[in-house]
Write a protein that holds these residues in place. Structure first.
Motif, PDB file in Angstrom:
ATOM      1  N   SER A  86      28.057   4.697 -77.573  1.00  0.00           N
ATOM      2  CA  SER A  86      29.158   5.658 -77.741  1.00  0.00           C
ATOM      3  C   SER A  86      30.236   5.175 -78.702  1.00  0.00           C
ATOM      4  O   SER A  86      31.076   5.970 -79.133  1.00  0.00           O
ATOM      5  CB  SER A  86      29.797   5.946 -76.376  1.00  0.00           C
ATOM      6  OG  SER A  86      28.846   6.417 -75.450  1.00  0.00           O
ATOM      7  N   PRO A 110      30.030   6.841 -82.502  1.00  0.00           N
ATOM      8  CA  PRO A 110      30.452   8.247 -82.478  1.00  0.00           C
ATOM      9  C   PRO A 110      31.939   8.429 -82.195  1.00  0.00           C
ATOM     10  O   PRO A 110      32.589   9.301 -82.790  1.00  0.00           O
ATOM     11  CB  PRO A 110      29.597   8.847 -81.355  1.00  0.00           C
ATOM     12  CG  PRO A 110      28.370   8.011 -81.338  1.00  0.00           C
ATOM     13  CD  PRO A 110      28.851   6.624 -81.641  1.00  0.00           C
ATOM     14  N   ALA A 166      22.977  20.832 -77.808  1.00  0.00           N
ATOM     15  CA  ALA A 166      24.387  20.840 -78.220  1.00  0.00           C
ATOM     16  C   ALA A 166      24.990  22.223 -78.058  1.00  0.00           C
ATOM     17  O   ALA A 166      26.118  22.378 -77.550  1.00  0.00           O
ATOM     18  CB  ALA A 166      24.510  20.369 -79.668  1.00  0.00           C
ATOM     19  N   LEU A 179      28.028  23.153 -75.514  1.00  0.00           N
ATOM     20  CA  LEU A 179      29.269  23.740 -76.024  1.00  0.00           C
ATOM     21  C   LEU A 179      29.640  24.994 -75.238  1.00  0.00           C
ATOM     22  O   LEU A 179      30.814  25.237 -74.949  1.00  0.00           O
ATOM     23  CB  LEU A 179      29.132  24.074 -77.512  1.00  0.00           C
ATOM     24  CG  LEU A 179      29.113  22.878 -78.471  1.00  0.00           C
ATOM     25  CD1 LEU A 179      28.753  23.334 -79.882  1.00  0.00           C
ATOM     26  CD2 LEU A 179      30.467  22.177 -78.493  1.00  0.00           C
ATOM     27  N   LEU A 209      25.188  12.785 -77.023  1.00  0.00           N
ATOM     28  CA  LEU A 209      25.363  14.141 -77.548  1.00  0.00           C
ATOM     29  C   LEU A 209      25.882  15.090 -76.470  1.00  0.00           C
ATOM     30  O   LEU A 209      26.799  15.892 -76.718  1.00  0.00           O
ATOM     31  CB  LEU A 209      24.034  14.656 -78.104  1.00  0.00           C
ATOM     32  CG  LEU A 209      24.059  16.091 -78.641  1.00  0.00           C
ATOM     33  CD1 LEU A 209      24.981  16.199 -79.852  1.00  0.00           C
ATOM     34  CD2 LEU A 209      22.658  16.566 -78.996  1.00  0.00           C
ATOM     35  N   LEU A 250      29.688  14.302 -75.692  1.00  0.00           N
ATOM     36  CA  LEU A 250      30.601  14.751 -76.738  1.00  0.00           C
ATOM     37  C   LEU A 250      30.682  16.273 -76.788  1.00  0.00           C
ATOM     38  O   LEU A 250      31.774  16.853 -76.882  1.00  0.00           O
ATOM     39  CB  LEU A 250      30.149  14.200 -78.095  1.00  0.00           C
ATOM     40  CG  LEU A 250      30.945  14.688 -79.315  1.00  0.00           C
ATOM     41  CD1 LEU A 250      32.434  14.460 -79.138  1.00  0.00           C
ATOM     42  CD2 LEU A 250      30.450  14.006 -80.587  1.00  0.00           C
ATOM     43  N   SER A 251      29.526  16.951 -76.700  1.00  0.00           N
ATOM     44  CA  SER A 251      29.513  18.417 -76.746  1.00  0.00           C
ATOM     45  C   SER A 251      30.286  19.017 -75.573  1.00  0.00           C
ATOM     46  O   SER A 251      31.026  19.990 -75.737  1.00  0.00           O
ATOM     47  CB  SER A 251      28.073  18.932 -76.742  1.00  0.00           C
ATOM     48  OG  SER A 251      27.334  18.402 -77.815  1.00  0.00           O
ATOM     49  N   VAL A 273      32.691  18.913 -84.045  1.00  0.00           N
ATOM     50  CA  VAL A 273      31.375  19.549 -84.134  1.00  0.00           C
ATOM     51  C   VAL A 273      30.517  18.841 -85.181  1.00  0.00           C
ATOM     52  O   VAL A 273      29.311  18.651 -84.996  1.00  0.00           O
ATOM     53  CB  VAL A 273      31.525  21.048 -84.472  1.00  0.00           C
ATOM     54  CG1 VAL A 273      30.163  21.682 -84.725  1.00  0.00           C
ATOM     55  CG2 VAL A 273      32.234  21.783 -83.333  1.00  0.00           C
ATOM     56  N   CYS A 294      28.855  15.863 -83.773  1.00  0.00           N
ATOM     57  CA  CYS A 294      27.673  16.270 -83.002  1.00  0.00           C
ATOM     58  C   CYS A 294      26.465  16.435 -83.917  1.00  0.00           C
ATOM     59  O   CYS A 294      25.351  15.989 -83.598  1.00  0.00           O
ATOM     60  CB  CYS A 294      27.942  17.576 -82.256  1.00  0.00           C
ATOM     61  SG  CYS A 294      29.084  17.442 -80.872  1.00  0.00           S
ATOM     62  N   ILE A 321      22.803  14.408 -84.135  1.00  0.00           N
ATOM     63  CA  ILE A 321      21.522  15.118 -84.065  1.00  0.00           C
ATOM     64  C   ILE A 321      20.608  14.729 -85.225  1.00  0.00           C
ATOM     65  O   ILE A 321      19.418  14.442 -85.031  1.00  0.00           O
ATOM     66  CB  ILE A 321      21.761  16.641 -84.057  1.00  0.00           C
ATOM     67  CG1 ILE A 321      22.442  17.060 -82.739  1.00  0.00           C
ATOM     68  CG2 ILE A 321      20.441  17.401 -84.241  1.00  0.00           C
ATOM     69  CD1 ILE A 321      22.931  18.488 -82.725  1.00  0.00           C
TER      70      ILE A 321
END
Length: 423
Positions: A172, A175, A317, A321, A357, A360-361, A401, A404, A408
């Motif tokens: 982590s 990111p 994701a 969201l 992912l 964070l999303s 975003v 993210c 990916i």
């Protein structure tokens, strides 16, 4: 039966029933209607929280509460302001930097926003920044806390997915740093349209003085993460050591006193109880959905749409969201991880990448209505409408975003550090 269950939960959420009870009530109702023992519900609820990895949650909560009460955020703010005050838009960069520094001690975006908004936003307004800008930068930068270790959502995901908490923590870091860089880029462009910004002077004496005051707090992440990644102790033990260290700092700085401890422990218990109640109620609902074969049906649907891991991550994701805007992140993780993890395995998607992912999303949902917990915190502390806080946050959602999407399409960014550390 499944459709009726989901509609009932949706109605309860619309009526603003707390998430835990919106899950618990229909779950118990299902057991009654299907002639199952309510003792089963008790076993499911008890077993869901009887997990050693989850033991780290109250300790990390305690660490964050102590850091907040000890005035650590104020010390970080003073040092960053002394260092970057002469830069145009410096207070914007300071806000991101302080949130990044405070995130090493607090795994909660809500705690970050509550602690920093009262200091940073009024200071920005006195120096020519618009209130909307202050709301946006403070709210968005608070999302770094639940991504950067120690992260409470990461502890929950690690327990559910049976992956190394240390590896997830290490994964982590990059990111979270990318989030900070992206927010600083937005600050750079936004401050160019604010001509009334005041730039403060730069004095080495002030930098040295404020720098001495942050030496102790800056050792906290070294102790916590260094201990975990160095194999000295488990995340649970690291949380205990970190909380003890923060207690010693607070007493040493005389910002904490014995009379403060009951309030600190009370806040810790309340926060932990709320998290665990969500975990347990979501586990009960997860059992109901599993009995109705919902995971298998969703798995067949997803695998019918794609057999590509990248497309799968894009779908994940998007789903996170959407769910993050209406349901608490903890509840989503407990419900969705057992469903998505087998699909990820069949598509050769690394569970660590999936976890970072998802977290964070989901955190982006803290800045989006109707749930938008961080928005409500900013609204409460600054006495502004929630809509004003959301409008201020909109430009800052773009880099979040984008991070993210980077995860990916370039998952090696997530897996590189754990691999280097042998985790």
């Amino acid at each position: 039966m499944t459709l009726l269950l989901l509609l009932t939960i949706g109605l309860l959420l619309v009526l603003r029933v707390p998430v835990a009870f919106a899950f618990l009530g229909p779950g118990l109702g299902y057991l009654v209607l299907t002639d199952q023992s309510l003792g089963l519900a008790m076993r499911l609820i008890t077993n869901s929280t009887a997990s050693f990895p989850l033991l780290a949650i109250p300790l990390f909560v305690l660490l964050g509460v102590m850091a907040n009460r000890a005035g650590i955020a104020d010390r970080l703010f003073d040092f960053a302001l002394a260092f970057f005050g002469r830069v145009r838009g410096g207070l914007g960069y300071v806000s991101v930097g302080v949130s990044l520094g405070f995130s090493w001690m607090s795994g909660s975006a809500v705690a970050d926003a509550a602690a920093l908004s009262k200091v940073e936003i009024p200071t920005m307004e006195r120096n020519g920044y618009t209130r909307r800008f202050g709301l946006g930068v403070v709210g968005s930068s608070s999302l770094i806390a639940p991504v950067m270790p120690p992260s409470i959502p990461a502890v929950i995901y690690a327990g559910l997915a049976a992956v190394s908490t240390g590896a997830l923590f290490a994964a982590s870091v990059i990111p979270a740093l990318l989030m900070a860089v992206g927010l600083c880029v937005v600050v750079f462009f936004l401050v160019r349209r604010q001509p009334d910004i005041v730039v403060t002077g730069f004095e080495w004496s002030r930098v040295r003085e404020t720098g001495k005051r942050v030496l102790g707090p800056l050792l906290a992440p070294v102790i916590i993460l260094g201990g975990i990644l160095g194999g000295l102790f488990t995340p649970t033990e690291a949380a205990a050591v970190g909380a003890l260290y923060m207690l010693m700092l607070g007493f040493g700085y005389r910002t904490l006193h014995l009379r403060d401890l009951p309030r600190i422990f009370s806040e810790t218990v309340m926060t932990t109880a709320a998290i665990m109640l969500i975990v347990s109620s979501a586990s009960l609902l997860g059992y109901v959905l599993a009995r109705e074969r919902v995971p298998q049906q969703l798995s067949e649907l997803v695998l019918g749409l794609t057999d590509n891991g990248t497309v799968f991550l894009l779908l994940v994701a998007g789903l996170m969201l959407v769910l993050g805007t209406v349901i608490d992140a903890t509840a989503v993780l407990v419900l969705v991880v057992p469903i998505l993890l087998p699909i990820a395995g069949r598509l050769d998607v690394d569970p660590i990448v999936l976890g970072v992912l998802m977290i964070l999303s989901l955190m982006i949902g803290l800045l989006t209505p109707p749930v938008g917990t961080v928005l409500y915190v900013l609204s409460s502390t600054m006495k502004v409408p929630v809509s004003e806080a959301f409008k201020g946050s909109l430009p800052f959602l773009v880099p979040l975003v984008l991070v993210c999407l980077v995860i990916i399409f370039f998952p090696a960014i997530v897996t590189w550090l754990p691999a280097q550390l042998g985790l």
